[in-house]
Design a protein around this motif. Structure first.
Motif, PDB file in Angstrom:
ATOM      1  N   ALA A 156       0.691  -1.391  -0.049  1.00 53.58           N
ATOM      2  CA  ALA A 156       0.104  -0.096   0.047  1.00 53.58           C
ATOM      3  C   ALA A 156       0.813   1.186   0.094  1.00 53.58           C
ATOM      4  CB  ALA A 156      -0.747  -0.096   1.287  1.00 53.58           C
ATOM      5  N   VAL A 157       0.691   1.930  -1.290  1.00 54.55           N
ATOM      6  CA  VAL A 157       1.861   3.306  -1.465  1.00 54.55           C
ATOM      7  C   VAL A 157       0.970   4.289  -0.637  1.00 54.55           C
ATOM      8  CG1 VAL A 157       2.829   4.921  -2.714  1.00 54.55           C
ATOM      9  CG2 VAL A 157       2.785   2.509  -3.405  1.00 54.55           C
TER      10      VAL A 157
ATOM     11  N   LYS B  77      -7.135   0.849  -5.665  1.00 58.13           N
ATOM     12  CA  LYS B  77      -6.171  -0.151  -6.168  1.00 58.13           C
ATOM     13  C   LYS B  77      -5.844   0.315  -7.545  1.00 58.13           C
ATOM     14  CE  LYS B  77     -10.060  -3.642  -5.425  1.00 58.13           C
ATOM     15  NZ  LYS B  77     -10.702  -4.841  -6.070  1.00 58.13           N
ATOM     16  N   THR B  78      -4.815  -0.438  -8.159  1.00 55.44           N
ATOM     17  CA  THR B  78      -3.935  -0.166  -9.122  1.00 55.44           C
ATOM     18  C   THR B  78      -4.375  -1.294 -10.335  1.00 55.44           C
ATOM     19  OG1 THR B  78      -2.050  -1.186  -8.722  1.00 55.44           O
ATOM     20  CG2 THR B  78      -2.288   1.189  -8.129  1.00 55.44           C
TER      21      THR B  78
ATOM     22  N   PHE C 153      -1.597  -1.268  -4.008  1.00 58.34           N
ATOM     23  CA  PHE C 153      -2.735   0.151  -3.934  1.00 58.34           C
ATOM     24  C   PHE C 153      -2.079   1.332  -3.695  1.00 58.34           C
ATOM     25  CE2 PHE C 153      -6.211  -2.850  -2.615  1.00 58.34           C
ATOM     26  CZ  PHE C 153      -5.492  -3.952  -2.669  1.00 58.34           C
ATOM     27  N   PHE C 154      -2.911   2.494  -3.798  1.00 57.41           N
ATOM     28  CA  PHE C 154      -2.569   3.611  -3.890  1.00 57.41           C
ATOM     29  C   PHE C 154      -3.280   4.519  -3.317  1.00 57.41           C
ATOM     30  CE2 PHE C 154      -2.272   7.973  -5.921  1.00 57.41           C
ATOM     31  CZ  PHE C 154      -0.811   8.273  -5.653  1.00 57.41           C
ATOM     32  N   ASN C 155      -2.758   5.234  -2.506  1.00 59.16           N
ATOM     33  CA  ASN C 155      -3.107   6.474  -1.727  1.00 59.16           C
ATOM     34  C   ASN C 155      -2.325   7.865  -1.663  1.00 59.16           C
ATOM     35  OD1 ASN C 155      -3.549   8.597   0.415  1.00 59.16           O
ATOM     36  ND2 ASN C 155      -4.496   6.747   1.845  1.00 59.16           N
ATOM     37  N   GLY C 156      -2.868   8.807  -2.452  1.00 60.93           N
ATOM     38  CA  GLY C 156      -2.088   9.959  -2.670  1.00 60.93           C
ATOM     39  C   GLY C 156      -2.982  11.270  -3.385  1.00 60.93           C
TER      40      GLY C 156
ATOM     41  N   HIS D 215      -9.988  -0.035   5.045  1.00 65.01           N
ATOM     42  CA  HIS D 215     -10.919  -0.612   4.516  1.00 65.01           C
ATOM     43  C   HIS D 215     -10.902  -1.322   3.246  1.00 65.01           C
ATOM     44  CE1 HIS D 215     -15.093  -1.278   3.004  1.00 65.01           C
ATOM     45  NE2 HIS D 215     -15.705  -1.435   3.867  1.00 65.01           N
ATOM     46  N   LEU D 216     -10.298  -0.745   2.314  1.00 61.79           N
ATOM     47  CA  LEU D 216     -10.048  -1.143   1.001  1.00 61.79           C
ATOM     48  C   LEU D 216      -9.022  -2.128   1.073  1.00 61.79           C
ATOM     49  CD1 LEU D 216     -10.009  -0.759  -2.138  1.00 61.79           C
ATOM     50  CD2 LEU D 216      -8.277   0.787  -1.941  1.00 61.79           C
ATOM     51  N   LEU D 217      -7.883  -2.025   1.932  1.00 67.15           N
ATOM     52  CA  LEU D 217      -6.725  -3.160   1.981  1.00 67.15           C
ATOM     53  C   LEU D 217      -7.540  -4.474   2.452  1.00 67.15           C
ATOM     54  CD1 LEU D 217      -4.130  -0.833   3.219  1.00 67.15           C
ATOM     55  CD2 LEU D 217      -3.906  -2.171   1.077  1.00 67.15           C
ATOM     56  N   ALA D 218      -8.282  -4.091   3.556  1.00 64.81           N
ATOM     57  CA  ALA D 218      -8.851  -5.375   4.265  1.00 64.81           C
ATOM     58  C   ALA D 218     -10.072  -6.165   3.464  1.00 64.81           C
ATOM     59  CB  ALA D 218      -9.352  -5.017   5.792  1.00 64.81           C
TER      60      ALA D 218
END
Lengths: 95, 416
Positions: free
Chosen positions: B232-233, B350-351, B357-360, B379-382
């Motif tokens: 997860a970036v 998501k990518t 995964f991307f958060n930015g 939540h997205l990762l889980a």
């Protein structure tokens, strides 16, 4: 930052408006089969380089010419300034 | 160790010898379920909520420098949820609700101070626009009050109300807005995540992403290879640099935003005030310093410092709003690198690469979003599904024509 304008000499960067990556000069071919994809990438995606970058500055408070400025995004050091017109012509554009 | 008044009393009576470090300094293991790249506010919040809300504790947070050394320590500490668009406002309101319960939740004093935020208006059309925004906020469950000039005068009597060009006509007041002790947010989340078993690994720079056949299986770091089921970036400011390791170009430019602090003064403004005729915002810290800022400098940069024309512009805005500001001395100024997205709105997604995964793309609004960003990213990762308030914060929204452009200026990052 001082931008050494090819025609007007050293000018304060505050006189300019910043557009972004100089690749914006190269507008995609609207008649290409994948034109939609090309325009999406052209309009929205950026290399956003850390280091030496070529970028478009517009001399709004001056002679209203577009310049291609080569500037380091890590140090703000400007190493080269060209008229965007000359860059476009060198790439085969007519203006 | 749980922090409490009783604990302070107990430690005080025993010579303060029982305090333990707030988090461990573990060596990286060779494998984790989830690796979070970036130990800033958002990354640590993500780790905390993964552990606390989803029970996923086999997690590492990898931080290039020291914990919280990026924008979580360089912002102007403002929290608010005064957005307008449907894809945005519920997300920021979730963040506000999480702020309100945060200190009890993670048992750490983050000095959350809901003294209110006031957006001033200077013309009739601007007041109408604020009425519309206020209604949008109310519909999303936030609070908003439209004040007239007298209402503003009661809150902030020292402003230049009769300015010839931009008289103050009123303002939009969000009472629940305010400020937070920003470093404590990082520390509180770090402590809470660490307590639940998350490894926070500092001085560990990610130098490459292991991607085979479209699947991300781990990272290369300055402290060796680490495998993970999910990577997860979470590195706003450097997103393009990290994602280029995956061969991705992002709808993001990096820009610098400057911030300023004056010498400490007696209380002079109640909460956060923003000037509606230029870009200028100001609040007063608990130590009395006026904390203020304005526009980003406007050119791509990764240097954490700006230039003087923007300083001049910010100070002009400040003087137009509060002429008495001119008597205060500037103590410090600094810059932080922002992920400026193409519509001024962030991404939690998501990518196309499985497991990555991307958060930015937080522009200069990342701090207030810290709890909701962590909550939704966790939540997205889980669950592999976007959280209900973050369904619009997608990477492909430009391709689909679903931008969330609060300001309506188009794909020009330096104008957002």
């Amino acid at each position: 930052m001082i931008i050494h304008h090819p025609l007007l000499g050293p000018r304060d960067a505050a006189e300019f408006v910043y557009l972004g990556d100089a690749s914006l000069i190269n507008r995609p071919d609207a008649s290409a089969d994948d034109a939609a994809e090309q325009f999406y990438e052209y309009q929205y995606l950026r290399d956003n380089v850390a280091g030496e970058m070529r970028e478009l500055w517009y001399h709004e408070q001056g002679d209203r010419s577009w310049l291609v400025v080569t500037r380091n995004t890590l140090t703000h050091e400007i190493s080269k300034v060209e008229l965007a017109r000359d860059v476009a012509r060198a790439n085969g554009r007519d203006r | 160790m749980r922090y409490s008044a009783l604990q302070i009393l107990k430690q005080g009576l025993t010579g303060n010898k029982g305090w333990t470090p707030a988090w461990r300094e573990p060596e990286p293991r060779t494998e984790y379920d989830i690796i979070i790249i970036g130990g800033g506010g958002h990354g640590l919040a993500t780790a905390y909520y993964l552990a606390k809300e989803h029970g996923i504790t086999n997690v590492a947070v990898l931080e290039k420098g020291w914990l919280g050394s990026g924008n979580i320590g360089r912002n102007t500490t403002i929290i608010r949820s005064n957005y307008m668009l449907p894809g945005n406002e519920p997300f920021y309101e979730l963040s506000m609700k999480l702020w309100e319960g945060l200190e009890q939740d993670f048992n750490y004093n983050a000095m959350i101070s809901q003294r209110g935020i006031l957006n001033l208006c200077h013309s009739d059309p601007q007041r109408d626009a604020y009425a519309r925004r206020g209604n949008a906020m109310l519909m999303a469950g936030a609070d908003a009050v439209l004040l007239d000039a007298d209402g503003v005068r009661k809150l902030c009597p020292d402003m230049d109300f009769d300015n010839a060009r931009f008289p103050i006509k009123g303002g939009l007041w969000q009472k629940r807005g305010g400020t937070v002790r920003h470093d404590a947010v990082a520390w509180g989340y770090a402590r809470g995540a660490d307590e639940r078993g998350v490894d926070i690994i500092q001085n560990c720079e990610v130098t490459g992403l292991q991607i085979n056949n479209g699947v991300c299986t781990g990272v290369d770091t300055t402290r060796g290879k680490i495998s993970a089921k999910k990577v997860a970036v979470c590195v706003a400011g450097s997103s393009s640099r990290v994602m280029s390791m995956a061969g991705m170009r992002l709808p993001i430019e990096s820009h610098v935003l400057q911030a300023f602090v004056s010498e400490g003064l007696k209380p002079t403004i109640p909460g956060v005030v923003t000037f509606g005729a230029g870009h200028f915002y100001i609040s007063q810290s608990d130590k009395g310093g006026l904390v203020f800022g304005g526009d980003i400098d406007g050119y791509n940069t990764y240097a954490q410092r700006g230039n003087l024309p923007t300083v001049e512009d910010v100070c002009e805005g400040g003087m137009a709003l509060m002429p008495n500001l001119g008597r205060a001395r500037l103590l410090r100024m600094w810059g932080g690198v922002m992920d400026m997205s193409m519509d001024g709105t962030p991404f939690i997604d998501k990518t196309d690469i499985s497991g990555l995964f991307f958060n930015g793309g937080w522009c200069y609004g990342g701090f207030k979003a810290t709890p909701a960003s962590g909550w939704c990213y966790a939540h997205l990762l889980a669950t592999d599904q976007p959280h209900e308030t973050a369904t619009q914060l997608r990477l492909d929204r430009f391709k689909r024509g679903r931008m969330i452009d609060e300001k309506g200026v188009g794909a020009q990052p330096n104008l957002h």
